[in-house]
Design a protein around this motif. Structure first.
Motif, PDB file in Angstrom:
ATOM      1  N   ASN A   1       6.732  62.064  36.007  1.00 47.00           N
ATOM      2  CA  ASN A   1       6.224  63.562  35.607  1.00 47.00           C
ATOM      3  C   ASN A   1       5.098  63.489  35.012  1.00 47.00           C
ATOM      4  N   GLU A   2       4.740  62.409  34.070  1.00 44.13           N
ATOM      5  CA  GLU A   2       3.508  62.316  33.378  1.00 44.13           C
ATOM      6  C   GLU A   2       2.323  61.892  34.312  1.00 44.13           C
ATOM      7  N   PHE A   3       2.743  61.145  35.162  1.00 45.69           N
ATOM      8  CA  PHE A   3       1.695  60.976  36.267  1.00 45.69           C
ATOM      9  C   PHE A   3       1.295  62.375  37.146  1.00 45.69           C
TER      10      PHE A   3
ATOM     11  N   VAL B   1       1.263  55.402  42.066  1.00 46.74           N
ATOM     12  CA  VAL B   1       1.336  55.738  40.682  1.00 46.74           C
ATOM     13  C   VAL B   1       1.617  54.375  40.073  1.00 46.74           C
ATOM     14  N   HIS B   2       0.328  54.059  39.362  1.00 46.34           N
ATOM     15  CA  HIS B   2       0.367  52.661  38.783  1.00 46.34           C
ATOM     16  C   HIS B   2       1.211  52.747  37.382  1.00 46.34           C
ATOM     17  N   GLU B   3       2.005  51.139  37.472  1.00 46.52           N
ATOM     18  CA  GLU B   3       2.726  51.269  36.208  1.00 46.52           C
ATOM     19  C   GLU B   3       2.026  51.441  34.713  1.00 46.52           C
ATOM     20  N   ASN B   4       0.714  50.930  34.857  1.00 45.16           N
ATOM     21  CA  ASN B   4      -0.091  50.956  33.541  1.00 45.16           C
ATOM     22  C   ASN B   4      -0.944  52.283  33.478  1.00 45.16           C
ATOM     23  N   ARG B   5      -0.737  53.171  32.657  1.00 44.26           N
ATOM     24  CA  ARG B   5      -1.331  54.514  32.578  1.00 44.26           C
ATOM     25  C   ARG B   5      -2.978  54.410  32.363  1.00 44.26           C
ATOM     26  N   ALA B   6      -3.465  53.308  31.999  1.00 43.16           N
ATOM     27  CA  ALA B   6      -4.845  52.833  31.789  1.00 43.16           C
ATOM     28  C   ALA B   6      -5.242  52.985  33.425  1.00 43.16           C
ATOM     29  N   ASP B   7      -4.758  52.790  34.387  1.00 50.96           N
ATOM     30  CA  ASP B   7      -5.285  52.459  35.869  1.00 50.96           C
ATOM     31  C   ASP B   7      -5.203  54.067  36.391  1.00 50.96           C
ATOM     32  N   TRP B   8      -4.501  55.144  35.862  1.00 49.58           N
ATOM     33  CA  TRP B   8      -4.223  56.318  36.497  1.00 49.58           C
ATOM     34  C   TRP B   8      -5.767  56.835  37.173  1.00 49.58           C
ATOM     35  N   SER B   9      -6.630  56.745  35.974  1.00 50.16           N
ATOM     36  CA  SER B   9      -8.070  57.548  36.213  1.00 50.16           C
ATOM     37  C   SER B   9      -8.690  57.110  37.344  1.00 50.16           C
ATOM     38  N   GLY B  10      -8.672  55.909  38.018  1.00 42.84           N
ATOM     39  CA  GLY B  10      -9.031  55.092  38.998  1.00 42.84           C
ATOM     40  C   GLY B  10      -8.825  55.937  40.263  1.00 42.84           C
ATOM     41  N   GLU B  11      -7.569  56.724  40.491  1.00 44.40           N
ATOM     42  CA  GLU B  11      -7.303  57.538  41.609  1.00 44.40           C
ATOM     43  C   GLU B  11      -7.953  58.740  41.646  1.00 44.40           C
TER      44      GLU B  11
ATOM     45  N   GLY C   1      -3.294  60.801  57.658  1.00 42.54           N
ATOM     46  CA  GLY C   1      -4.395  60.367  56.692  1.00 42.54           C
ATOM     47  C   GLY C   1      -3.987  58.690  56.353  1.00 42.54           C
ATOM     48  N   GLY C   2      -4.364  58.396  55.113  1.00 38.57           N
ATOM     49  CA  GLY C   2      -4.222  56.959  54.778  1.00 38.57           C
ATOM     50  C   GLY C   2      -3.866  56.800  53.242  1.00 38.57           C
ATOM     51  N   MET C   3      -4.148  55.452  52.966  1.00 33.49           N
ATOM     52  CA  MET C   3      -3.951  55.271  51.647  1.00 33.49           C
ATOM     53  C   MET C   3      -5.041  54.683  50.721  1.00 33.49           C
ATOM     54  N   ASN C   4      -5.434  55.163  49.602  1.00 35.65           N
ATOM     55  CA  ASN C   4      -6.355  54.457  48.695  1.00 35.65           C
ATOM     56  C   ASN C   4      -5.809  53.745  47.484  1.00 35.65           C
ATOM     57  N   HIS C   5      -6.054  52.609  47.012  1.00 36.26           N
ATOM     58  CA  HIS C   5      -5.560  51.918  45.714  1.00 36.26           C
ATOM     59  C   HIS C   5      -6.405  51.204  45.094  1.00 36.26           C
ATOM     60  N   THR C   6      -7.226  51.667  44.241  1.00 34.29           N
ATOM     61  CA  THR C   6      -8.189  51.317  43.604  1.00 34.29           C
ATOM     62  C   THR C   6      -8.062  50.124  42.837  1.00 34.29           C
ATOM     63  N   ALA C   7      -6.767  49.765  42.474  1.00 35.89           N
ATOM     64  CA  ALA C   7      -6.281  48.345  41.594  1.00 35.89           C
ATOM     65  C   ALA C   7      -6.485  47.363  42.515  1.00 35.89           C
TER      66      ALA C   7
END
Length: 436
Positions: A165-167, A102-112, A66-72
């Motif tokens: 764990n929250e992610f 695993v973005h450090e900012n929770r606001a970015d999580w939804s982008g994945e 597979g591969g990586m997806n990094h929307t930020a």
């Protein structure tokens, strides 16, 4: 966020760029009845030593490609590109592993979520790696001549485990059950992200990793540096909380692929290659025959290192398996010769790995009695390659070829006589054979 080192226009003074450590590394019928038949048809073909496939000599279980997806950092895959990447039909790549940050900012999580959820719908496994903890958990320190190096505060290990764990819980609540999460992406190449020492990672594995509700990957060294992972393997408490030993292969020499200590200490653990691009990020992924370097690299990763997964860096990139226009590149075609045919749960079995100079062969079994053979011919001449299947059960063989003029071109079926067949490997090509 700091861009990836492979795409930066400049490098930080005082450290080596990622690119500098990278290793300097005619249409023919694919199946013929026998070497003499090829000569009779006027096809020049060099003879090769027999490849013996032993389906009873089992090696590692394959978990996927597979591969990586990094929307930020780059645009998300489009819906059509998600299906191209993770579908396993004609014209699709058959990727079965997606890596996300695993973005450090929770606001970015939804982008994945969107790509990860579609990958899961196609049956793919999703893993995640952090580059940095949340900023309030980080402190700076002096490391060599880097005065602003970052590390996780030693009083924040428990909070960081909770962040991971929250992610995991967030993704699960959005339809993506993470297969595993990493402690840290490339802790030993962290000029632009967070450094860890082996001792710090051992402490986290011992004291905090057990509280995370999914499998744990570590250490994801950028160059499969054994001095980073050896201490983990030699620490029973840390090793108990490790599920997957993850490694990257940037510039790693083929002679350094085997890992005897993992074979000795890693019983019950898995071994995954979780990030690479090869041989570089500067050339077009459609450059031929340079793209054959990818096929050889995968061969060594599976045969010499015995990795169970092979994960590229960005899925869609000019140097990646998918071009920016969403089409499969030549490098990608090399990956697809494995990913679409060697499915999760297949087992690598013994096969003659080098029947002649420039030819690399590996074999896998799955789907009942099915055998998949992938052969890379880097030579400038076609090769008439005899194969013998140890169980003698196959009656037919199908094949697909990629060379300068073709991408994953099917070539129908041919008979297997007394467990043997001869395949034609075009010059500078990769061929997949599937028996049935």
């Amino acid at each position: 966020m700091t861009p990836r080192g492979d795409e930066s226009a400049a490098t930080r003074p005082g450290h080596t760029s990622r690119r500098s450590v990278l290793a300097a590394m005619g249409t023919l019928p694919v199946l013929v009845a026998a070497p003499s038949a090829a000569r009779a048809a006027g096809t020049p073909s060099a003879a090769a030593a027999e490849v013996v496939v032993d389906p009873f000599a089992e090696r590692q279980t394959i978990r996927g490609f597979g591969g990586m997806n990094h929307t930020a950092w780059i645009d998300d895959l489009t819906p059509a590109q998600r299906d191209t990447a993770f579908g396993d039909g004609e014209g699709q790549m058959g990727f079965s592993v997606l890596r996300i940050p695993v973005h450090e900012n929770r606001a970015d999580w939804s982008g994945e979520v969107a790509t990860a959820r579609r990958a899961v719908e196609h049956g793919a496994t999703v893993i995640a790696s952090p580059w940095n903890p949340p900023s309030h958990m980080v402190e700076t320190f002096v490391r060599g001549d880097q005065t602003d190096a970052r590390r996780l505060r030693h009083d924040m290990y428990g909070a960081y485990a909770q962040h991971l764990n929250e992610f995991h819980a967030f993704m699960r609540d959005n339809g993506v059950d993470l297969h595993a999460v990493s402690v840290q992406n490339e802790p030993d190449y962290a000029h632009d992200w967070t450094w860890w020492t082996p001792q710090e990672m051992i402490r986290f594995l011992r004291e905090n990793a057990g509280s995370i509700g999914t499998r744990i990957i570590a250490p994801e060294s950028f160059q499969y540096v054994k001095s980073f992972s050896d201490p983990i393997l030699n620490d029973p408490q840390a090793l108990a909380n490790l599920d997957i030993l993850g490694a990257h292969l940037y510039g790693t020499r083929y002679e350094d692929f085997p890992y005897p200590l993992f074979e000795e200490k890693g019983r019950g653990k898995e071994l995954w290659m979780t990030e690479v691009y090869h041989p570089n990020s500067s050339d077009s992924a459609d450059l031929w025959p340079q793209a054959l370097e990818v096929g050889e690299h995968i061969h060594h990763a599976l045969v010499d290192a015995e990795f169970q997964a092979y994960v590229w860096w960005y899925i869609r990139r000019s140097y990646g398996p998918m071009r920016e226009d969403g089409r499969i590149s030549k490098r990608g075609a090399n990956m697809v010769h494995f990913s679409r045919f060697v499915r999760p749960g297949y087992v690598r079995v013994d096969a003659t790995p080098r029947p002649r100079s420039g030819v690399y062969v590996s074999a896998y079994k799955g789907g009942g009695s099915e055998i998949v053979i992938v052969a890379v011919n880097k030579g400038s001449s076609p090769v008439s390659q005899p194969f013998t299947l140890g169980d003698g059960a196959a009656s037919r063989v199908w094949s697909w070829v990629t060379d300068a003029d073709r991408n994953l071109a099917p070539h129908g079926a041919a008979g297997v006589s007394n467990g043997s067949f001869t395949g034609a490997l075009p010059a500078r090509s990769v061929t997949t054979f599937v028996t049935g």
